[in-house]
Design a protein around this motif. Structure first.
Motif, PDB file in Angstrom:
ATOM      1  N   TYR A  83       0.804  -1.147   0.168  1.00 35.38           N
ATOM      2  CA  TYR A  83      -0.002   0.122  -0.098  1.00 35.38           C
ATOM      3  C   TYR A  83       0.958   1.333   0.119  1.00 35.38           C
ATOM      4  N   ILE A  84       0.735   2.038  -1.029  1.00 30.67           N
ATOM      5  CA  ILE A  84       1.434   3.424  -1.368  1.00 30.67           C
ATOM      6  C   ILE A  84       0.159   4.502  -1.128  1.00 30.67           C
ATOM      7  N   SER A  85       0.485   5.215  -0.124  1.00 35.34           N
ATOM      8  CA  SER A  85      -0.329   6.485  -0.087  1.00 35.34           C
ATOM      9  C   SER A  85       0.260   7.901  -0.063  1.00 35.34           C
ATOM     10  N   LEU A  86      -0.062   8.601  -0.921  1.00 34.69           N
ATOM     11  CA  LEU A  86       0.421  10.046  -1.101  1.00 34.69           C
ATOM     12  C   LEU A  86      -0.769  10.750  -0.511  1.00 34.69           C
ATOM     13  N   HIS A  87      -0.477  11.675   0.474  1.00 37.10           N
ATOM     14  CA  HIS A  87      -1.434  12.414   1.081  1.00 37.10           C
ATOM     15  C   HIS A  87      -0.890  13.837   1.572  1.00 37.10           C
ATOM     16  N   GLN A  88      -1.683  14.599   2.026  1.00 35.18           N
ATOM     17  CA  GLN A  88      -1.182  16.035   2.550  1.00 35.18           C
ATOM     18  C   GLN A  88      -0.887  15.581   4.086  1.00 35.18           C
ATOM     19  N   GLU A  89       0.209  16.166   4.291  1.00 30.71           N
ATOM     20  CA  GLU A  89       0.385  15.860   5.983  1.00 30.71           C
ATOM     21  C   GLU A  89      -0.308  16.645   6.818  1.00 30.71           C
ATOM     22  N   PHE A  90      -0.561  16.100   7.882  1.00 36.11           N
ATOM     23  CA  PHE A  90      -1.442  16.589   9.128  1.00 36.11           C
ATOM     24  C   PHE A  90      -2.685  17.186   8.505  1.00 36.11           C
ATOM     25  N   SER A  91      -3.232  16.276   7.611  1.00 38.48           N
ATOM     26  CA  SER A  91      -4.576  16.476   7.367  1.00 38.48           C
ATOM     27  C   SER A  91      -5.570  15.520   8.031  1.00 38.48           C
ATOM     28  N   PHE A  92      -6.165  14.694   7.270  1.00 40.00           N
ATOM     29  CA  PHE A  92      -7.258  13.786   7.891  1.00 40.00           C
ATOM     30  C   PHE A  92      -7.154  12.268   7.465  1.00 40.00           C
ATOM     31  N   PRO A  93      -7.144  11.306   8.590  1.00 39.52           N
ATOM     32  CA  PRO A  93      -7.312  11.533   9.910  1.00 39.52           C
ATOM     33  C   PRO A  93      -6.183  12.179  10.555  1.00 39.52           C
ATOM     34  N   PRO A  94      -6.206  13.138  11.509  1.00 40.04           N
ATOM     35  CA  PRO A  94      -5.054  13.991  12.137  1.00 40.04           C
ATOM     36  C   PRO A  94      -3.847  13.210  12.673  1.00 40.04           C
ATOM     37  N   ASP A  95      -4.173  11.886  13.311  1.00 47.96           N
ATOM     38  CA  ASP A  95      -3.348  10.910  13.835  1.00 47.96           C
ATOM     39  C   ASP A  95      -2.835   9.857  12.797  1.00 47.96           C
ATOM     40  N   ARG A  96      -2.985   9.768  11.681  1.00 51.00           N
ATOM     41  CA  ARG A  96      -2.736   9.013  10.724  1.00 51.00           C
ATOM     42  C   ARG A  96      -2.051   9.317   9.698  1.00 51.00           C
ATOM     43  N   GLY A  97      -1.123   8.425   8.787  1.00 52.83           N
ATOM     44  CA  GLY A  97      -0.460   8.666   7.915  1.00 52.83           C
ATOM     45  C   GLY A  97       0.831   9.088   7.899  1.00 52.83           C
ATOM     46  N   GLN A  98       1.523   8.642   9.096  1.00 56.82           N
ATOM     47  CA  GLN A  98       3.051   9.149   9.369  1.00 56.82           C
ATOM     48  C   GLN A  98       3.790   8.359   8.530  1.00 56.82           C
ATOM     49  N   ALA A  99       4.879   8.792   8.028  1.00 52.98           N
ATOM     50  CA  ALA A  99       5.983   8.235   7.083  1.00 52.98           C
ATOM     51  C   ALA A  99       6.737   6.921   7.948  1.00 52.98           C
ATOM     52  N   GLU A 100       6.562   6.904   9.251  1.00 52.80           N
ATOM     53  CA  GLU A 100       7.176   5.864  10.170  1.00 52.80           C
ATOM     54  C   GLU A 100       6.394   4.742  10.246  1.00 52.80           C
ATOM     55  N   VAL A 101       5.230   4.934   9.755  1.00 60.21           N
ATOM     56  CA  VAL A 101       4.351   3.573   9.989  1.00 60.21           C
ATOM     57  C   VAL A 101       4.548   2.415   8.668  1.00 60.21           C
ATOM     58  N   ILE A 102       5.466   1.706   8.845  1.00 63.77           N
ATOM     59  CA  ILE A 102       5.771   0.854   7.529  1.00 63.77           C
ATOM     60  C   ILE A 102       5.357  -0.436   7.598  1.00 63.77           C
ATOM     61  N   GLY A 103       4.523  -0.804   8.505  1.00 68.64           N
ATOM     62  CA  GLY A 103       3.763  -2.176   8.792  1.00 68.64           C
ATOM     63  C   GLY A 103       4.070  -2.935   9.812  1.00 68.64           C
ATOM     64  N   GLU A 104       3.569  -3.977  10.028  1.00 70.72           N
ATOM     65  CA  GLU A 104       4.081  -4.799  11.397  1.00 70.72           C
ATOM     66  C   GLU A 104       4.108  -5.995  10.877  1.00 70.72           C
ATOM     67  N   GLY A 105       5.063  -6.801  11.699  1.00 66.19           N
ATOM     68  CA  GLY A 105       4.918  -8.378  11.410  1.00 66.19           C
ATOM     69  C   GLY A 105       5.693  -8.600  10.131  1.00 66.19           C
TER      70      GLY A 105
END
Length: 372
Positions: A197-219
Motif C-alpha cells: 500500500y502506497i499512500s500519497l497524502h497531505q501531511e497533518f490532514s485527515f485523519p489527523p493522527d494517521r499517515g505518518q511516514a514512520e508507519v511501515i507495517g507490522e510483522g
C-alpha cells in the motif's frame, strides 16, 4: 495506443443522501445549512461531462452488481455491517466520524463495493484492459468496525481481498492519491506482505493522527506500507516526483499482479477540503505513469476506484483527464477550462521541502527497498 477502458457507474450512487451540511459537518448549531461536501454533484457531473463531450461512447459501459454480505465481510465485522443496515433501514444516522448513513445507503454501499468487484472481474477476464469505477459512497477511510470520513464500506480493500480469494493473486499493489490518508486500507493490510500500500497524502490532514511516514507495517508486513506525507501546496511536480522516486522503484521490485488506484481528485488546486495544487494535467500525468507501470509489470491490469474530490466544478475536468489517459484517447475538451485560475500557480515547480519529504520516505524504507 488506445485501450479497451471500462466505465462503471449507476444512478443509485447519486442517491446516497448525506443531507444538509457545510464542508464536512452536518448543519445545526452554529453551522448554517448548506450543501454537504460529499454530495452527488461532484460525481454526477463527471458522468455529465463524459456524456456532454460524447467521450462516454469511447468507453465500455458496465453495470455494477451488488457485493454480497460475504464479500463485505472480507474486510468488515458482522456487527458493523448490521449497524450500517439498521441505520439505513431506520431513517439514517452516523456509522462513525463524518460517516453519514442515509435511508437506503446500505444497499447503495453494497453496489458501490460491487462496482469495484465488477471492474476487477472484467479486467482479470480480459474483457477490458483497465476500468474506471465512478462509485459512491467512497471507501478508503472505512475501518473494519467503524465508518469514517464519508466512507461506509472500504471498496478498494474489499476488492484486494476479493482478488486474492477468487483469482489467487499473491502480490497486489494499491496506490492511493486521495489527498487524505487511507487509514482503512492501511489498517486492513498492515501485517500483510501480499498487499503493498502506497499512500500519497497531505501531511497533518485527515485523519489527523494517521499517515505518518514512520508507519511501515507490522510483522510480516513491515516495509509493505508506504506513507508519503507531502507538504501543503504540493503540485504536479511534487506528486510526480514522489511517484517516480518511491512508487516506481517499489513496484518494480514488488512485481504486482494487479494494481488498484484509490483515486481521490481532492489534491486539486480548487478543492475545499485540502490545500494541494494538482491540476487536471497533473492527474493525467499521474495516470500515465501508473498505467505504464501496469503495462510493464502486470499485463496492464489496472482498476481505478473514485474516492474523494469536493470541487463540483473541477473534479469532472480532472477525472476526465484520468479516464482519457486510461483509454489512450482524447475528448473534445482540448483545454482545461479552468486554466486561467491555475496558470500562475507554481504547480510545476518541485520545491526543496517537497523533495526532502520524499527523500525522508526513501530513508525510512531503505532497509526494505532499493532507491536510486
Amino acid at each position: 495506443m488506445s485501450n479497451k477502458t471500462g466505465f462503471i457507474c449507476d444512478e443509485s450512487y447519486f442517491w446516497h443522501d448525506t443531507g444538509n451540511g457545510a464542508l464536512f459537518l452536518r448543519s445545526g448549531g452554529w453551522v448554517e445549512s448548506d450543501v454537504h461536501s460529499e454530495n452527488p454533484a461532484t460525481k454526477r457531473r463527471v458522468k455529465n461531462l463524459l456524456e456532454r463531450t460524447g467521450f462516454i461512447q469511447q468507453l465500455i459501459t458496465i453495470s455494477p452488481r451488488m457485493a454480497t454480505r460475504e464479500e463485505i465481510e472480507y474486510n468488515h465485522g458482522p456487527a458493523y455491517i448490521d449497524q450500517v443496515k439498521k441505520l439505513s433501514d431506520q431513517m439514517g444516522g452516523d456509522a462513525g466520524a463524518a460517516a453519514i448513513v442515509g435511508t437506503g445507503s446500505y444497499e447503495i454501499a453494497l453496489l458501490s463495493a460491487g462496482g469495484a468487484l465488477t471492474g476487477l472481474d472484467d479486467v482479470m477476464k480480459g474483457q477490458v484492459d483497465n476500468v474506471y469505477v465512478l462509485s459512491r459512497p467512497p471507501g478508503h477511510h472505512a475501518e473494519k468496525d467503524l465508518g469514517m470520513g464519508f466512507c461506509l464500506f472500504n471498496n478498494v480493500a474489499i476488492a484486494a481481498h476479493y482478488a486474492r480469494k477468487k483469482y489467487g493473486l499473491k502480490r497486489i499493489l494499491i496506490i492511493d492519491w486521495d489527498v487524505h490518508h487511507g487509514n482503512g486500507i492501511e489498517s486492513a493490510f498492515l501485517n500483510d506482505p501480499e498487499v503493498c500500500y502506497i499512500s500519497l497524502h497531505q501531511e497533518f490532514s485527515f485523519p489527523p493522527d494517521r499517515g505518518q511516514a514512520e508507519v511501515i507495517g507490522e510483522g510480516e508486513g513491515k516495509g509493505y506500507n508506504i506513507n508519503i506525507p507531502l507538504p501543503a501546496g504540493t503540485g504536479n511536480a511534487g506528486y510526480l516526483h514522489a511517484l517516480n522516486h518511491v512508487a516506481v522503484p517499489i513496484a518494480e521490485q514488488f512485481q504486482p499482479e494487479l494494481i488498484l488506484i484509490a483515486a481521490g481528485q481532492d489534491p486539486s488546486a480548487f478543492d475545499p477540503l485540502a490545500r494541494m495544487m494538482v491540476t487536471a494535467e497533473g492527474f493525467r500525468k499521474m495516470t500515465a505513469l501508473v498505467k505504464q507501470m501496469a503495462e510493464q509489470l502486470c499485463q496492464g491490469r489496472l482498476v481505478v476506484c473514485h474516492e474523494g474530490g469536493y470541487s463540483a466544478a473541477y473534479v469532472p475536468v480532472c477525472t476526465m483527464r484520468v479516464i482519457e489517459e486510461l483509454s489512450g484517447q482524447k475528448s473534445q475538451m482540448v483545454e482545461d477550462p479552468f486554466q486561467l485560475g491555475i496558470e500562475a500557480l507554481p504547480t510545476e515547480v518541485l520545491l526543496a521541502h517537497q523533495e526532502e519529504a520524499v527523500k525522508r520516505v526513501q530513508q525510512i524504507h531503505a532497509d526494505y527497498w532499493k532507491f536510486d
